[in-house]
Design an enzyme around this catalytic site. Structure first.
Site, PDB file in Angstrom:
ATOM      1  N   ASP A   8       0.855  -1.194   0.000  1.00 18.17           N
ATOM      2  CA  ASP A   8       0.000   0.000   0.000  1.00 18.17           C
ATOM      3  C   ASP A   8       0.888   1.240   0.000  1.00 18.17           C
ATOM      4  O   ASP A   8       1.807   1.349   0.809  1.00 18.17           O
ATOM      5  CB  ASP A   8      -0.906   0.010   1.238  1.00 18.17           C
ATOM      6  CG  ASP A   8      -1.942   1.102   1.109  1.00 18.17           C
ATOM      7  OD1 ASP A   8      -2.744   1.045   0.154  1.00 18.17           O
ATOM      8  OD2 ASP A   8      -1.937   2.041   1.927  1.00 18.17           O
ATOM      9  N   GLY A  48     -27.389   8.845 -45.157  1.00 19.20           N
ATOM     10  CA  GLY A  48     -26.492   9.312 -46.213  1.00 19.20           C
ATOM     11  C   GLY A  48     -25.119   8.704 -46.053  1.00 19.20           C
ATOM     12  O   GLY A  48     -24.831   8.057 -45.035  1.00 19.20           O
ATOM     13  N   ASP A  49     -24.293   8.911 -47.067  1.00 24.21           N
ATOM     14  CA  ASP A  49     -22.919   8.409 -47.053  1.00 24.21           C
ATOM     15  C   ASP A  49     -22.006   9.612 -46.815  1.00 24.21           C
ATOM     16  O   ASP A  49     -22.006  10.548 -47.621  1.00 24.21           O
ATOM     17  CB  ASP A  49     -22.639   7.753 -48.418  1.00 24.21           C
ATOM     18  CG  ASP A  49     -21.225   7.218 -48.514  1.00 24.21           C
ATOM     19  OD1 ASP A  49     -20.328   7.784 -47.835  1.00 24.21           O
ATOM     20  OD2 ASP A  49     -21.007   6.250 -49.263  1.00 24.21           O
ATOM     21  N   PHE A  50     -21.253   9.604 -45.718  1.00 27.03           N
ATOM     22  CA  PHE A  50     -20.507  10.823 -45.395  1.00 27.03           C
ATOM     23  C   PHE A  50     -19.372  11.141 -46.371  1.00 27.03           C
ATOM     24  O   PHE A  50     -18.816  12.220 -46.332  1.00 27.03           O
ATOM     25  CB  PHE A  50     -20.066  10.879 -43.924  1.00 27.03           C
ATOM     26  CG  PHE A  50     -19.271   9.707 -43.388  1.00 27.03           C
ATOM     27  CD1 PHE A  50     -18.053   9.350 -43.910  1.00 27.03           C
ATOM     28  CD2 PHE A  50     -19.765   8.987 -42.290  1.00 27.03           C
ATOM     29  CE1 PHE A  50     -17.322   8.300 -43.378  1.00 27.03           C
ATOM     30  CE2 PHE A  50     -19.043   7.924 -41.746  1.00 27.03           C
ATOM     31  CZ  PHE A  50     -17.813   7.575 -42.304  1.00 27.03           C
ATOM     32  N   ARG A 103     -14.563   7.760 -33.117  1.00 29.87           N
ATOM     33  CA  ARG A 103     -13.971   6.502 -33.591  1.00 29.87           C
ATOM     34  C   ARG A 103     -14.320   6.253 -35.059  1.00 29.87           C
ATOM     35  O   ARG A 103     -14.671   5.145 -35.454  1.00 29.87           O
ATOM     36  CB  ARG A 103     -14.426   5.340 -32.697  1.00 29.87           C
ATOM     37  CG  ARG A 103     -14.054   5.588 -31.238  1.00 29.87           C
ATOM     38  CD  ARG A 103     -14.642   4.592 -30.291  1.00 29.87           C
ATOM     39  NE  ARG A 103     -13.987   3.319 -30.393  1.00 29.87           N
ATOM     40  CZ  ARG A 103     -14.634   2.185 -30.646  1.00 29.87           C
ATOM     41  NH1 ARG A 103     -15.933   2.190 -30.851  1.00 29.87           N
ATOM     42  NH2 ARG A 103     -13.974   1.069 -30.733  1.00 29.87           N
TER      43      ARG A 103
HETATM   44  O1  LIG Z   1       4.404   8.075  -8.488  1.00 36.20           O
HETATM   45  C1  LIG Z   1       3.530   7.185  -8.325  1.00 36.20           C
HETATM   46  N1  LIG Z   1       2.877   7.031  -7.142  1.00 36.20           N
HETATM   47  C2  LIG Z   1       1.938   6.081  -6.952  1.00 36.20           C
HETATM   48  C3  LIG Z   1       1.593   5.233  -7.991  1.00 36.20           C
HETATM   49  C4  LIG Z   1       0.529   4.166  -7.858  1.00 36.20           C
HETATM   50  O2  LIG Z   1      -0.420   4.554  -6.905  1.00 36.20           O
HETATM   51  C5  LIG Z   1      -1.145   3.399  -6.442  1.00 36.20           C
HETATM   52  C6  LIG Z   1      -1.261   3.500  -4.945  1.00 36.20           C
HETATM   53  O3  LIG Z   1      -2.467   2.938  -4.519  1.00 36.20           O
HETATM   54  P1  LIG Z   1      -2.545   1.606  -3.654  1.00 36.20           P
HETATM   55  O4  LIG Z   1      -1.302   1.395  -2.883  1.00 36.20           O
HETATM   56  O5  LIG Z   1      -3.813   1.657  -2.899  1.00 36.20           O
HETATM   57  O6  LIG Z   1      -2.607   0.456  -4.749  1.00 36.20           O
HETATM   58  P2  LIG Z   1      -3.694   0.165  -5.866  1.00 36.20           P
HETATM   59  O7  LIG Z   1      -3.285   0.726  -7.173  1.00 36.20           O
HETATM   60  O8  LIG Z   1      -5.073   0.527  -5.392  1.00 36.20           O
HETATM   61  O9  LIG Z   1      -3.600  -1.404  -6.017  1.00 36.20           O
HETATM   62  P3  LIG Z   1      -3.862  -2.520  -4.893  1.00 36.20           P
HETATM   63  O10 LIG Z   1      -4.720  -3.543  -5.589  1.00 36.20           O
HETATM   64  O11 LIG Z   1      -2.507  -3.041  -4.533  1.00 36.20           O
HETATM   65  O12 LIG Z   1      -4.582  -1.897  -3.717  1.00 36.20           O
HETATM   66  C7  LIG Z   1      -0.292   2.195  -6.868  1.00 36.20           C
HETATM   67  O13 LIG Z   1      -0.919   1.543  -7.966  1.00 36.20           O
HETATM   68  C8  LIG Z   1       1.021   2.822  -7.344  1.00 36.20           C
HETATM   69  O14 LIG Z   1       1.649   2.065  -8.344  1.00 36.20           O
HETATM   70  C9  LIG Z   1       2.262   5.390  -9.227  1.00 36.20           C
HETATM   71  O15 LIG Z   1       1.997   4.668 -10.225  1.00 36.20           O
HETATM   72  N2  LIG Z   1       3.227   6.356  -9.345  1.00 36.20           N
END
Ligand SMILES: O=c1[nH]cc([C@@H]2O[C@H](COP(=O)(O)OP(=O)(O)OP(=O)(O)O)[C@@H](O)[C@H]2O)c(=O)[nH]1
Length: 621
Positions: A88, A508-510, A525
């Protein structure tokens, strides 16, 4: 601490990364780790005030993420993983913890707080070793955190908003990605860069060394010289280490002297193993093998859609494999294998009672759901799949492959291929309708279009985008301009509702017919289907129909100028090659095209997913 090539220790284990973060996946697979990805469902809502420090909060969240996955995998009767990794990342500034922004305003609040200041990035990591005894899950958790300080330059409002509109901040802690556009904001970094990106690889390896190589006796006797190795928190299973050192040591129970003696023997064996691994074993090519299997997974998904497995399970669940097999008129053994793969892909839940749809399947794969992509899946299964089997020819010849699939010349892409029969036309329209419905709201709200009172959606097919434009701008009259055959069928896709009076269809055809007059033209698209010649032809027709001040809303997947990033955009390039006369283009290429036809003041917004929206204004010729 001396680092050993410790990643090899995990090669023969079932390692699971409990994270949806593509950055974490990339960092770990680049390091040669072989793992499966099972994103955690743990909701990141622990009470921050109950933690003495921000890093304790990050470590606890990381631990809960990993434990949730370990428990779920164990409960689902899947084979219990050996190791689950959770992480995290948070940003702290002025005593506040910043996570991922919930919307653009939130991103603005975060980034303006960081502007011109130094902040800390903490990543908490949990390594959970799992084992299963008498169907009970046992876990041993090892956690750590890493801190990096980052200093931002002063950011102008313009840069802040340009960055926010790029879409990059939304899934990133603190609202920026240091590894991409966000790198522009950063003046200095102190500490591990990868920690900011989301995973402190170096500290992770050190932690593995602690777990898999217990300290030598002399280290333990002279702790002062080796204070970077916290002896207290080290797991030590001495018999395991003697046996080859491939298991992490267990949490200590004996005295320090006992640990030390056997630890020395373990260290010698472990080092020999360490060298053998380095000499004989290259990193396991996990990513490569996943890429190889990609087409099999796609085909399993498409086949389940074709057989309407998700429709049957939406009607009644849970159901066992033989019951579904009889409904979809297939063999029981084949159906069970297909259902198991769908469960492993996260599309179905599998329990003792049978299979049920996940939320994703109910939302997008059942054919009667509001945002169903079922038609798009069938188009991929019945048309695009066949075209891709001729990819080699497409690359050699530089052209689409309809002639090979159909066994005849294709002169008019739509009339001769996509709309060659009422059935193929309907399938194509259903596919386009599903994709358009999914993205229409974002397209309609990407810019403030309230100054326009009339719009023409050129090639607007079933009118899904027109509907969203009408909903967003109640005084806007929208004309959907498409081929007569399309207009005839489009009415079936238009639900009754207050917007109906604002939407008109014109046939129509653009390329050949005059365009209906409007203050805003929309090309969503469309241009990617056509060669540069035809794009010029269409843009000059739009330009001729416009008065000065009129707008052009262009929606495409933009490639970066070097065509190096955005895998989604690059795969679209191949897709366009095998399917159409056109190609994906970069922002610069579209800007040149627009300016050449008298459209200036180009604004760009990146939408969620792979699309980008560009709004340009017609100036006086
Ligand atoms: O410079 C950067 N700082 C942070 C990130 C990315 O931010 C997210 C942080 O979120 P988290 O830790 O909650 O993780 P999640 O993406 O939600 O994935 P989980 O399934 O593990 O909870 C993280 O993805 C970093 O990589 C960045 O990319 N650059």
């Amino acid at each position: 601490m001396v680092l050993c090539p410790v990643i090899g220790k995990l090669l023969h284990k079932r390692v699971v990364l409990a994270s949806a973060s593509p950055r974490r996946q990339e960092i770990l697979s680049n390091a040669g780790l072989r793992f499966e990805v099972v994103p955690s469902r743990f909701k990141e809502k622990l009470d921050k005030a109950s933690f003495a420090t921000p890093y304790e909060y990050a470590m606890e969240t990381a631990k809960q993420k990993a434990l949730e996955v370990a428990t779920r995998m164990h409960q689902k009767d899947l084979r219990t993983p050996d190791v689950v990794i959770g992480a995290d990342t948070i940003v702290t500034v002025g005593g506040l913890i910043l996570e991922k922004p919930v919307d653009k305003q939130d991103a603005y609040r975060m980034l303006s707080r960081l502007s011109g200041k130094e902040h800390s990035v903490f990543t908490g990591v949990a390594i959970v070793h799992c084992s299963s005894n008498d169907r009970q899950l046992h876990t041993r958790v090892s956690e750590f955190y890493e801190e990096t300080t980052v200093k931002f330059s002063e950011l102008s409002e313009e840069l802040l908003w340009e960055y926010i509109h790029s879409g990059e901040p939304m899934d990133k802690a603190g609202g920026y990605g240091i590894q991409a556009l966000g790198g522009m904001l950063v003046e200095s970094v102190h500490g591990d860069f990868l920690n900011v990106v989301g995973f402190p690889l170096n500290h992770f390896c050190k932690q593995l060394v602690e777990l898999y190589y217990p300290p030598r006796p002399e280290d333990l006797r002279q702790p002062v010289q080796h204070d970077s190795i916290p002896a207290v928190d080290t797991f030590e299973d001495l018999s395991d280490v003697e046996g080859g050192g491939s298991e992490p040591a267990q949490r200590e129970t004996g005295s320090r002297d006992e640990k030390a003696e056997v630890g020395a023997a373990g260290q010698a064996t472990a080092e020999a193993e360490c060298h053998r691994t380095r000499a004989t074993l290259p990193p396991f090519p996990t990513r490569l093998l996943e890429l190889l299997d990609g087409f099999k997974l796609s085909k399993a998904l498409l086949t389940a859609c074709k057989l309407k497995v998700f429709d049957w399970l939406k009607r009644e669940a849970p159901q066992k494999a033989p019951d579904i097999a009889s409904k979809v008129d297939a063999s029981a053994c084949g159906t069970e294998k297909l259902l198991d793969v769908c469960a492993a892909m996260g599309l179905l839940e599998k329990t003792q009672q049978g299979y049920s749809n996940t939320e994703t399947a109910n939302l997008y794969l059942a054919s009667d759901s509001e945002y169903s992509l079922h038609g798009f899946m069938l188009q991929n299964n019945d048309v695009i799949w066949n075209l891709f089997t001729y990819l080699e020819f497409a690359i050699r010849e530089g052209r689409n492959q309809h002639h090979r699939v159909l066994g005849k010349k294709v002169e008019d892409l739509f009339q001769d291929a996509y709309y060659r029969s009422p059935e193929t036309q309907l399938r194509f329209m259903q596919a386009m309708h599903g994709v358009a419905k999914l993205t229409a709201r974002q397209v309609a709200t990407a810019f403030d279009l309230s100054r326009f009172s009339s719009a023409c959606d050129v090639g607007g097919c079933t009118g899904a985008l027109a509907r969203e434009l009408a909903r967003e701008y109640p005084r806007l009259q929208v004309t959907v301009f498409d081929l007569p055959d399309v207009v005839e069928l489009a009415v079936h896709f238009q639900p009754a509702g207050p917007q109906a009076a604002q939407i008109h269809f014109a046939a129509g055809d653009f390329f050949r017919d005059p365009l209906p007059s409007a203050e805003l033209y929309v090309l969503c698209r469309i241009l990617h289907n056509w060669s540069d010649d035809k794009v010029h032809k269409l843009l000059s027709k739009v330009a001729e129909s416009c008065k000065p001040g009129a707008g052009l809303l262009l929606v495409e997947t933009l490639l970066d100028e070097e065509k190096r990033e955005a895998q989604g955009g690059l795969i679209q390039s191949l897709n366009m090659l095998v399917q159409t006369e056109g190609r994906q283009r970069s922002r610069g290429e579209y800007q040149c095209l627009l300016e050449l036809h008298g459209f200036h003041q180009v604004q760009v917004v990146h939408l969620e997913g792979v699309l980008d929206a560009m709004l340009a204004t017609r100036v006086a010729p």
